[in-house]
Motif scaffolding. Structure first.
Motif, short mmCIF file in Angstrom:
data_model
loop_
_atom_site.label_atom_id
_atom_site.label_comp_id
_atom_site.label_asym_id
_atom_site.label_seq_id
_atom_site.Cartn_x
_atom_site.Cartn_y
_atom_site.Cartn_z
N GLY A 9 46.17 34.72 42.39
CA GLY A 9 47.12 33.98 41.57
C GLY A 9 46.47 33.11 40.51
N LEU A 10 45.15 33.13 40.43
CA LEU A 10 44.40 32.34 39.46
C LEU A 10 44.04 33.21 38.26
CD1 LEU A 10 41.90 30.70 42.00
CD2 LEU A 10 43.99 29.65 41.10
N GLU A 11 44.20 32.66 37.07
CA GLU A 11 43.83 33.38 35.86
C GLU A 11 42.35 33.15 35.59
OE1 GLU A 11 45.02 35.88 32.58
OE2 GLU A 11 46.06 35.25 34.40
N LEU A 12 41.56 34.22 35.61
CA LEU A 12 40.12 34.12 35.40
C LEU A 12 39.73 34.72 34.05
CD1 LEU A 12 38.70 35.22 38.90
CD2 LEU A 12 39.72 33.03 38.21
N LYS A 13 38.72 34.15 33.45
CA LYS A 13 38.28 34.64 32.14
C LYS A 13 37.47 35.93 32.24
CE LYS A 13 33.98 31.94 31.91
NZ LYS A 13 33.22 30.92 31.13
N PRO A 167 45.59 29.11 47.53
CA PRO A 167 45.46 30.52 47.94
C PRO A 167 44.34 30.71 48.95
CG PRO A 167 45.57 30.31 45.54
CD PRO A 167 45.40 28.93 46.08
N VAL A 168 44.55 31.67 49.86
CA VAL A 168 43.57 31.96 50.90
C VAL A 168 43.24 33.45 50.88
CG1 VAL A 168 43.09 31.97 53.38
CG2 VAL A 168 44.38 30.08 52.36
N ALA A 169 41.95 33.77 50.78
CA ALA A 169 41.49 35.16 50.86
C ALA A 169 40.78 35.35 52.20
CB ALA A 169 40.53 35.47 49.72
N VAL A 170 40.82 36.56 52.71
CA VAL A 170 40.13 36.89 53.96
C VAL A 170 39.04 37.91 53.65
CG1 VAL A 170 40.34 37.83 56.29
CG2 VAL A 170 42.22 36.48 55.31
N LYS A 171 37.82 37.56 54.06
CA LYS A 171 36.69 38.48 53.88
C LYS A 171 36.55 39.29 55.16
CE LYS A 171 32.05 38.57 51.92
NZ LYS A 171 30.95 37.74 51.36
N ILE A 238 49.21 46.84 49.04
CA ILE A 238 49.32 45.46 49.51
C ILE A 238 49.64 44.56 48.33
CG2 ILE A 238 47.68 45.88 51.40
CD1 ILE A 238 45.64 44.24 49.81
N GLN A 239 50.23 43.41 48.63
CA GLN A 239 50.65 42.48 47.58
C GLN A 239 49.49 41.63 47.06
OE1 GLN A 239 53.81 42.39 46.23
NE2 GLN A 239 54.16 44.19 47.52
N GLY A 240 48.54 41.32 47.95
CA GLY A 240 47.46 40.42 47.60
C GLY A 240 46.42 41.04 46.68
N SER A 241 45.51 40.19 46.22
CA SER A 241 44.42 40.64 45.35
C SER A 241 43.36 41.38 46.15
CB SER A 241 43.78 39.43 44.65
OG SER A 241 44.72 38.71 43.90
N LEU A 242 42.52 42.12 45.44
CA LEU A 242 41.42 42.83 46.07
C LEU A 242 40.12 42.45 45.37
CD1 LEU A 242 43.07 46.36 46.41
CD2 LEU A 242 42.47 44.83 48.30
N ALA A 243 39.16 41.98 46.16
CA ALA A 243 37.85 41.62 45.62
C ALA A 243 36.82 42.58 46.18
CB ALA A 243 37.49 40.19 46.00
N ALA A 262 40.04 46.91 41.93
CA ALA A 262 39.57 45.56 42.22
C ALA A 262 40.04 44.58 41.15
CB ALA A 262 38.05 45.53 42.32
N ASN A 263 40.46 43.40 41.58
CA ASN A 263 40.79 42.33 40.64
C ASN A 263 39.53 41.63 40.14
OD1 ASN A 263 43.22 42.42 42.77
ND2 ASN A 263 44.03 41.80 40.79
N VAL A 264 38.55 41.50 41.05
CA VAL A 264 37.28 40.87 40.70
C VAL A 264 36.15 41.64 41.38
CG1 VAL A 264 38.21 38.55 40.32
CG2 VAL A 264 37.41 39.21 42.61
N THR A 265 34.96 41.49 40.82
CA THR A 265 33.76 42.07 41.42
C THR A 265 32.81 40.93 41.72
OG1 THR A 265 32.82 42.43 39.22
CG2 THR A 265 34.02 44.26 40.21
N MET A 266 32.39 40.83 42.98
CA MET A 266 31.59 39.68 43.40
C MET A 266 30.11 40.04 43.42
SD MET A 266 33.90 37.69 46.16
CE MET A 266 35.41 36.88 45.59
N LEU A 267 29.31 39.10 42.96
CA LEU A 267 27.88 39.32 42.76
C LEU A 267 27.06 38.39 43.64
CD1 LEU A 267 28.10 39.11 38.86
CD2 LEU A 267 28.32 41.18 40.25
N CYS A 268 26.06 38.95 44.31
CA CYS A 268 25.19 38.13 45.14
C CYS A 268 23.74 38.60 45.02
CB CYS A 268 25.66 38.13 46.59
SG CYS A 268 24.64 37.09 47.68
N SER A 269 23.44 39.74 45.64
CA SER A 269 22.06 40.22 45.70
C SER A 269 21.43 40.36 44.31
CB SER A 269 21.99 41.56 46.44
OG SER A 269 22.31 41.40 47.81
N VAL A 270 22.21 40.87 43.36
CA VAL A 270 21.66 41.07 42.02
C VAL A 270 21.30 39.74 41.36
CG1 VAL A 270 23.91 41.06 40.82
CG2 VAL A 270 21.98 42.33 39.85
N LEU A 271 22.06 38.69 41.65
CA LEU A 271 21.75 37.38 41.08
C LEU A 271 20.54 36.76 41.77
CD1 LEU A 271 25.30 35.82 40.56
CD2 LEU A 271 23.96 37.30 39.05
#
Length: 339
Positions: A9-13, A167-171, A238-243, A262-271
């Motif tokens: 529900g958050l608008e991201l750039k 908002p609450v996301a579940v990993k 599903i109604q919720g977002s997908l990361a 996917a609504n967003v792509t999350m970065l960890c190892s590459v960073l």
């Protein structure tokens, strides 16, 4: 190019979001993430064990000596001398919110229902834009049924959702009998989004010291295949977002994840490998690809290669499995596996 996307529900750039890692423990790093183009930042995790330890330490200090003298029963040390919970984490959220303009997503890591979930309220009050529940649970009891395991996830989510309005996301982990059904149940119980997937870090054994040692392996691009497939399956159901998380290392990985929904792509190892400023490289390459392929926005890409219109996803999976085996080239060692 319009890179904006909606997540929880958050608008991201941008769909480029650093996931929970030690990098976010430094406020300067969070500012650098924003400057590099991150759409939001997921904070490093606060663990259930930390909160339980703090609780028992406080209880010990408040009751210490009360059995020694009758008058001690009326004496309690000054409560301000002891921390009820990891206040540093809350202060870190406050400072991050003051420093950057992008959403700050807190992360709670636990595996059971209990008082630690009530800390979500304090996280909300500290200013977090959203909360990610990282349910890291490896069941080892052979008498524990799949029904009980799945219900534990539902109970944790329900407990937290009752305590907060953000908002609450579940990993999630990928190891459910029916991941699609679990995703649907969490969605129906109020999850604003799902993060696919959690990576379990298997320990190693030191054969010289005969000790179990922690061993962290950073992800490789091959790890993205699992979330890629499941996001393609879940998109539109599903109604919720997908990361998407795990194995996202270059712009093509980002594009593939967006294509399957996917609504967003999350970065960890590459960073951790390339540094925070690598976000700029990913954004540059993403923009160039969009320009070449005549896409004006990220939203045009999202879901274009999902299985939403496939009448029988299970049959689709079997077809791709058989096709992969039949198209294997032993000379190249490569298998053609279209998503």
């Amino acid at each position: 190019m319009n890179l904006t996307t909606t997540y929880l529900g958050l608008e991201l750039k941008s769909p480029l979001v650093p996931s929970a890692s030690p990098l976010s423990e430094d406020i300067d790093n969070i500012k650098l993430m924003e400057d590099a183009g991150a759409g939001a930042v997921v904070m490093h995790s606060l663990f259930e064990e930390q909160l339980i330890l703090e609780k028992y330490e406080l209880h010990h200090h408040l009751t210490y000596g009360t059995e020694s003298f009758p008058e001690a029963l009326t004496y309690f040390p000054d409560i301000t001398n002891f921390r009820v919970g990891p206040e540093e984490y809350l202060d870190h959220i406050r400072k991050a919110k003051e420093t950057v303009n992008i959403p700050i997503i807190a992360s709670l890591n636990g595996c059971s229902v209990g008082g630690w979930t009530e800390y979500a309220t304090l996280i909300q009050e500290a200013g977090a834009s959203a909360l990610e529940l990282n349910i890291y649970y490896v069941p080892t009891n052979p008498d524990l049924t799949s029904t009980e395991i799945e219900q534990n996830y539902i109970d944790i989510l329900t407990s937290v959702k009752a305590a907060v309005t953000i908002p609450v996301a579940v990993k999630l982990s990928p190891y459910f009998t029916n991941t699609a059904n679990m995703a649907k149940r969490l969605d129906q119980c109020g999850a604003d989004g799902l993060v696919l997937f959690n990576r379990f870090y298997q320990p190693d054994i030191n054969v010289e010291t005969l000790e179990v040692e922690p061993y962290v392996l950073l992800s490789t691009p091959q790890a993205m295949r699992l979330p890629l497939r499941w996001i393609a399956i879940l998109y539109g159901h599903i109604q919720g977002s997908l990361a998407a998380t795990s194995g996202i290392h270059n712009a093509h990985d980002v594009i593939k994840m967006l294509m399957v929904g996917a609504n967003v792509t999350m970065l960890c190892s590459v960073l951790l490998r390339e540094g925070i400023t690598h976000i700029q490289c990913l954004e540059k390459d993403l923009r160039e690809w969009m320009e070449i392929h005549e896409y004006d926005s990220v939203r045009q890409i999202q879901g274009s290669m999902s299985q939403l219109n496939c009448p029988n996803p299970s049959a689709f999976e079997r077809a791709q499995y058989m096709r992969a085996l039949q198209t294997y080239n032993p000379n190249s060692g490569r298998v053609y596996t279209p998503f």
